[in-house]
Design a protein around this motif. Structure first.
Motif, mmCIF file in Angstrom:
data_model
loop_
_atom_site.group_PDB
_atom_site.id
_atom_site.type_symbol
_atom_site.label_atom_id
_atom_site.label_comp_id
_atom_site.label_asym_id
_atom_site.label_seq_id
_atom_site.Cartn_x
_atom_site.Cartn_y
_atom_site.Cartn_z
ATOM 1 N N ALA A 32 0.861 -1.176 0.000
ATOM 2 C CA ALA A 32 0.000 0.000 0.000
ATOM 3 C C ALA A 32 0.899 1.228 0.000
ATOM 4 C CB ALA A 32 -0.917 0.009 1.219
ATOM 5 N N SER A 33 0.836 1.990 -1.058
ATOM 6 C CA SER A 33 1.722 3.152 -1.179
ATOM 7 C C SER A 33 1.291 4.321 -0.301
ATOM 8 C CB SER A 33 1.789 3.606 -2.640
ATOM 9 O OG SER A 33 0.502 3.974 -3.101
ATOM 10 N N ASP A 34 0.085 4.252 0.254
ATOM 11 C CA ASP A 34 -0.433 5.384 1.018
ATOM 12 C C ASP A 34 -0.383 5.198 2.535
ATOM 13 O OD1 ASP A 34 -2.330 3.375 1.023
ATOM 14 O OD2 ASP A 34 -4.020 4.711 0.683
ATOM 15 N N MET A 35 0.254 4.148 3.014
ATOM 16 C CA MET A 35 0.342 3.923 4.459
ATOM 17 C C MET A 35 1.588 4.593 5.015
ATOM 18 S SD MET A 35 -0.770 -0.099 4.710
ATOM 19 C CE MET A 35 -0.691 -0.242 6.483
ATOM 20 N N ASP A 36 1.461 5.206 6.192
ATOM 21 C CA ASP A 36 2.654 5.771 6.822
ATOM 22 C C ASP A 36 3.375 4.675 7.616
ATOM 23 O OD1 ASP A 36 1.583 5.550 9.481
ATOM 24 O OD2 ASP A 36 0.703 7.544 9.346
ATOM 25 N N GLU A 37 4.548 5.009 8.128
ATOM 26 C CA GLU A 37 5.381 4.005 8.794
ATOM 27 C C GLU A 37 4.691 3.339 9.970
ATOM 28 O OE1 GLU A 37 9.171 5.734 9.758
ATOM 29 O OE2 GLU A 37 9.829 5.709 7.655
ATOM 30 N N GLU A 38 3.988 4.130 10.776
ATOM 31 C CA GLU A 38 3.296 3.558 11.945
ATOM 32 C C GLU A 38 2.235 2.561 11.520
ATOM 33 O OE1 GLU A 38 4.214 3.877 15.129
ATOM 34 O OE2 GLU A 38 5.891 5.019 14.294
ATOM 35 N N GLU A 39 1.484 2.890 10.469
ATOM 36 C CA GLU A 39 0.447 1.987 9.968
ATOM 37 C C GLU A 39 1.066 0.701 9.419
ATOM 38 O OE1 GLU A 39 -3.100 4.893 8.372
ATOM 39 O OE2 GLU A 39 -1.183 4.918 7.267
ATOM 40 N N ILE A 40 2.170 0.848 8.714
ATOM 41 C CA ILE A 40 2.867 -0.324 8.158
ATOM 42 C C ILE A 40 3.313 -1.254 9.273
ATOM 43 C CG2 ILE A 40 4.981 -1.083 6.991
ATOM 44 C CD1 ILE A 40 4.715 1.459 5.227
ATOM 45 N N LEU A 41 3.977 -0.700 10.278
ATOM 46 C CA LEU A 41 4.479 -1.519 11.384
ATOM 47 C C LEU A 41 3.348 -2.196 12.143
ATOM 48 C CD1 LEU A 41 7.299 0.847 12.642
ATOM 49 C CD2 LEU A 41 7.571 -1.282 11.339
ATOM 50 N N GLU A 42 2.277 -1.471 12.397
ATOM 51 C CA GLU A 42 1.128 -2.031 13.102
ATOM 52 C C GLU A 42 0.482 -3.142 12.271
ATOM 53 O OE1 GLU A 42 -1.029 -2.804 16.269
ATOM 54 O OE2 GLU A 42 0.572 -1.310 16.215
ATOM 55 N N PHE A 43 0.328 -2.901 10.962
ATOM 56 C CA PHE A 43 -0.263 -3.901 10.069
ATOM 57 C C PHE A 43 0.590 -5.172 10.044
ATOM 58 C CE2 PHE A 43 -0.806 -5.777 5.801
ATOM 59 C CZ PHE A 43 -2.169 -6.040 5.840
ATOM 60 N N CYS A 44 1.901 -5.012 9.958
ATOM 61 C CA CYS A 44 2.801 -6.176 9.950
ATOM 62 C C CYS A 44 2.676 -6.970 11.246
ATOM 63 C CB CYS A 44 4.244 -5.744 9.707
ATOM 64 S SG CYS A 44 4.568 -5.219 8.006
ATOM 65 N N LYS A 61 13.137 0.830 13.002
ATOM 66 C CA LYS A 61 11.910 0.831 13.814
ATOM 67 C C LYS A 61 11.280 -0.557 13.866
ATOM 68 C CE LYS A 61 10.698 5.636 12.876
ATOM 69 N NZ LYS A 61 9.749 6.524 12.167
ATOM 70 N N ALA A 62 11.297 -1.265 12.729
ATOM 71 C CA ALA A 62 10.708 -2.606 12.681
ATOM 72 C C ALA A 62 11.461 -3.557 13.610
ATOM 73 C CB ALA A 62 10.725 -3.128 11.242
ATOM 74 N N VAL A 63 12.789 -3.499 13.576
ATOM 75 C CA VAL A 63 13.605 -4.360 14.435
ATOM 76 C C VAL A 63 13.314 -4.044 15.901
ATOM 77 C CG1 VAL A 63 15.974 -4.875 15.158
ATOM 78 C CG2 VAL A 63 15.405 -4.749 12.718
ATOM 79 N N GLU A 64 13.245 -2.758 16.241
ATOM 80 C CA GLU A 64 12.970 -2.338 17.623
ATOM 81 C C GLU A 64 11.623 -2.861 18.111
ATOM 82 O OE1 GLU A 64 13.254 1.919 17.482
ATOM 83 O OE2 GLU A 64 15.453 1.900 17.397
ATOM 84 N N ARG A 65 10.661 -2.975 17.224
ATOM 85 C CA ARG A 65 9.304 -3.418 17.604
ATOM 86 C C ARG A 65 9.076 -4.907 17.409
ATOM 87 N NH1 ARG A 65 5.560 1.621 15.703
ATOM 88 N NH2 ARG A 65 6.953 3.211 16.518
ATOM 89 N N GLY A 66 10.111 -5.609 17.021
ATOM 90 C CA GLY A 66 9.983 -7.054 16.871
ATOM 91 C C GLY A 66 9.270 -7.503 15.610
ATOM 92 N N VAL A 67 9.247 -6.654 14.601
ATOM 93 C CA VAL A 67 8.647 -7.028 13.315
ATOM 94 C C VAL A 67 9.717 -7.725 12.495
ATOM 95 C CG1 VAL A 67 7.667 -6.140 11.146
ATOM 96 C CG2 VAL A 67 7.004 -5.101 13.339
ATOM 97 N N ARG A 68 9.411 -8.903 11.984
ATOM 98 C CA ARG A 68 10.357 -9.584 11.094
ATOM 99 C C ARG A 68 10.541 -8.730 9.855
ATOM 100 N NH1 ARG A 68 6.894 -14.328 10.991
ATOM 101 N NH2 ARG A 68 6.547 -14.495 13.192
ATOM 102 N N CYS A 69 11.770 -8.623 9.392
ATOM 103 C CA CYS A 69 11.999 -7.748 8.244
ATOM 104 C C CYS A 69 13.193 -8.191 7.426
ATOM 105 C CB CYS A 69 12.148 -6.299 8.682
ATOM 106 S SG CYS A 69 13.263 -6.029 10.032
ATOM 107 N N TYR A 70 13.155 -7.756 6.177
ATOM 108 C CA TYR A 70 14.230 -8.005 5.220
ATOM 109 C C TYR A 70 14.565 -6.678 4.559
ATOM 110 C CZ TYR A 70 12.793 -12.839 5.771
ATOM 111 O OH TYR A 70 12.470 -14.067 6.299
ATOM 112 N N TYR A 71 15.844 -6.409 4.453
ATOM 113 C CA TYR A 71 16.301 -5.178 3.816
ATOM 114 C C TYR A 71 16.828 -5.504 2.428
ATOM 115 C CZ TYR A 71 19.058 -1.038 2.824
ATOM 116 O OH TYR A 71 19.580 0.078 2.219
ATOM 117 N N VAL A 72 16.426 -4.707 1.436
ATOM 118 C CA VAL A 72 16.995 -4.804 0.093
ATOM 119 C C VAL A 72 17.611 -3.456 -0.235
ATOM 120 C CG1 VAL A 72 15.522 -6.657 -0.783
ATOM 121 C CG2 VAL A 72 14.747 -4.304 -0.981
ATOM 122 N N SER A 73 18.796 -3.472 -0.804
ATOM 123 C CA SER A 73 19.502 -2.214 -1.059
ATOM 124 C C SER A 73 19.299 -1.677 -2.469
ATOM 125 C CB SER A 73 21.003 -2.396 -0.800
ATOM 126 O OG SER A 73 21.526 -3.400 -1.645
#
Length: 157
Positions: A32-44, A61-73
């Motif tokens: 969703a291109s229209d979600m802000d960071e807080e909404e994204i983290l909460e949704f995840c 922020k995702a790591v701090e909140r315990g959201v599993r994440c993958y970084y692509v450069s």
């Protein structure tokens, strides 16, 4: 060695093309291109999705909140798929099973369902059709599928 595949992903607003390709590979990938960071983290967190991001601040922020994440450069979706494939097994999936637009699992379509949506030539040359229950888009294994599969093979997927 691959990390455990969560099965469900959320691609951040910079990764729309990657989201579409992951859906073609058969992965449940929200975008969703229209979600802000807080909404994204909460949704995840609520949906147990792993976040895929290019944004280092969002990653932190995702790591701090315990959201599993993958970084692509990379900013190229092909390179992003290759990067992800080094962390996640992208080969063993149910390819071409999701709507590339809606992310909904496709269902087998009846002849009546496709009559007005698919050109006559395609109806005469193909036997299996699938449709998206959400948007009604119809899919079939045409040359576009062959091209996508060839590209995925070239990328090692």
């Amino acid at each position: 060695m691959f990390l455990m595949v969560v099965g469900m992903f959320f691609a951040d607003r910079m990764l729309g093309k990657l989201a579409k390709k992951l859906r073609l590979l058969g992965f449940d990938t929200a975008y969703a291109s229209d979600m802000d960071e807080e909404e994204i983290l909460e949704f995840c967190k609520e949906t147990n999705r792993a976040l895929i991001t290019r944004d280092k601040g969002l990653l932190r922020k995702a790591v701090e909140r315990g959201v599993r994440c993958y970084y692509v450069s990379s900013d190229d979706w092909r390179e992003q798929l290759v990067e992800l494939s080094k962390k996640i097994d992208l080969k063993n999936s149910k390819r071409m099973s999701r709507c590339s637009l809606c992310n909904v699992e496709l269902v087998k379509a009846s002849e009546d369902e496709i009559k007005m949506k698919v050109p006559l030539y395609v109806q005469q040359t193909h036997n299996e059709f699938y449709s998206c229950p959400a948007c009604g888009r119809v899919y079939w294994a045409g040359s576009h599928v062959e091209h996508a599969e060839a590209l995925f093979r070239r990328l090692g997927l």
